[in-house]
Design an enzyme around this catalytic site. Structure first.
Site, PDB file in Angstrom:
ATOM      1  CD  GLU A 235      -8.060   7.534   5.447  1.00  0.00           C
ATOM      2  OE1 GLU A 235      -8.015   7.373   6.685  1.00  0.00           O
ATOM      3  OE2 GLU A 235      -7.081   7.350   4.722  1.00  0.00           O
TER       4      GLU A 235
ATOM      5  CE1 TYR B  17      -3.329   2.896   0.807  1.00  0.00           C
ATOM      6  CE2 TYR B  17      -1.985   3.293   2.749  1.00  0.00           C
ATOM      7  CZ  TYR B  17      -2.986   3.690   1.881  1.00  0.00           C
ATOM      8  OH  TYR B  17      -3.626   4.875   2.090  1.00  0.00           O
TER       9      TYR B  17
ATOM     10  CD1 TRP C 114      -3.703   2.324   5.941  1.00  0.00           C
ATOM     11  CD2 TRP C 114      -5.801   3.007   6.150  1.00  0.00           C
ATOM     12  NE1 TRP C 114      -4.223   2.483   4.675  1.00  0.00           N
ATOM     13  CE2 TRP C 114      -5.522   2.898   4.780  1.00  0.00           C
ATOM     14  CE3 TRP C 114      -7.086   3.423   6.536  1.00  0.00           C
ATOM     15  CZ2 TRP C 114      -6.451   3.184   3.788  1.00  0.00           C
ATOM     16  CZ3 TRP C 114      -8.013   3.707   5.540  1.00  0.00           C
ATOM     17  CH2 TRP C 114      -7.689   3.587   4.185  1.00  0.00           C
TER      18      TRP C 114
END
Length: 189
Positions: A41, A19, A49
């Site tokens: 988000e 990522y 995350w």
């Protein structure tokens, strides 16, 4: 072969590293991708995350590949189906906010021509180039994320506090918070 230096926050997890290497900090102007990051988000609020990244494909399937036009029209039946889906974060308020945020996303498109034009206007349509030495020194919020958060909230968006908004800005390349020694720092400029 020399090992590439990466930002310290992603080290040790192949999914996180991929990522970081391929997406994080790359300027995004595609409407559907901006919506995807916004929804992810908002679901991340209060969580890590990596938790969201591990469930990202499940989110894509569950939310019609983040087609905001479809998400905006979700029925109560669809919302209840999502709340039973163990592959996503089953927070009732966050699931409902995804539908509301999709509707408001389209209102912004109507008003500004695109969500991209609206959101990037907060950084004068060009990425802010920070000079972060160590990822731990990167801010969690800024004056710009405060302003953007306030504007989104005024429009009715949910789960868009300044920290969430700043994370969105980092992810979509509105701000380059790669460590200056990271191989991606100059690549995403």
């Amino acid at each position: 072969m020399t090992k590439k230096h990466r930002c310290g926050w992603c080290l040790g997890d192949p999914l996180y590293e991929a990522y970081h290497d391929e997406e994080w900090g790359v300027p995004v102007h595609d409407e559907q991708k901006l919506f995807e990051f916004l929804i992810l988000e908002t679901f991340q609020a209060g969580l890590s995350w990596i938790t969201i990244l591990r469930k990202r494909e499940n989110f894509r399937e569950a939310f019609d590949h983040f087609d905001y036009k479809k998400v905006a029209k979700y029925s109560e039946e669809k919302i209840q189906e999502l709340l039973q889906n163990p592959g996503i974060i089953r927070n009732k308020l966050k699931v409902r906010s995804a539908v509301t945020n999709a509707q408001l996303f389209m209102k912004i498109q109507d008003e500004f021509g695109s969500f991209d034009h609206y959101i990037w206007s907060f950084v004068d349509h060009k990425p802010i180039q920070n000079k972060v030495e160590n990822y731990k020194e990167a801010p969690a919020t800024t004056e710009i994320s405060d302003r953007l958060s306030k504007d989104l909230k005024k429009r009715g968006f949910k789960f868009v506090g300044s920290t969430v908004v700043y994370a969105h800005m980092q992810a979509t390349g509105m701000v380059n918070d790669h460590e200056v020694s990271c191989f991606r720092y100059t690549e995403v400029q």
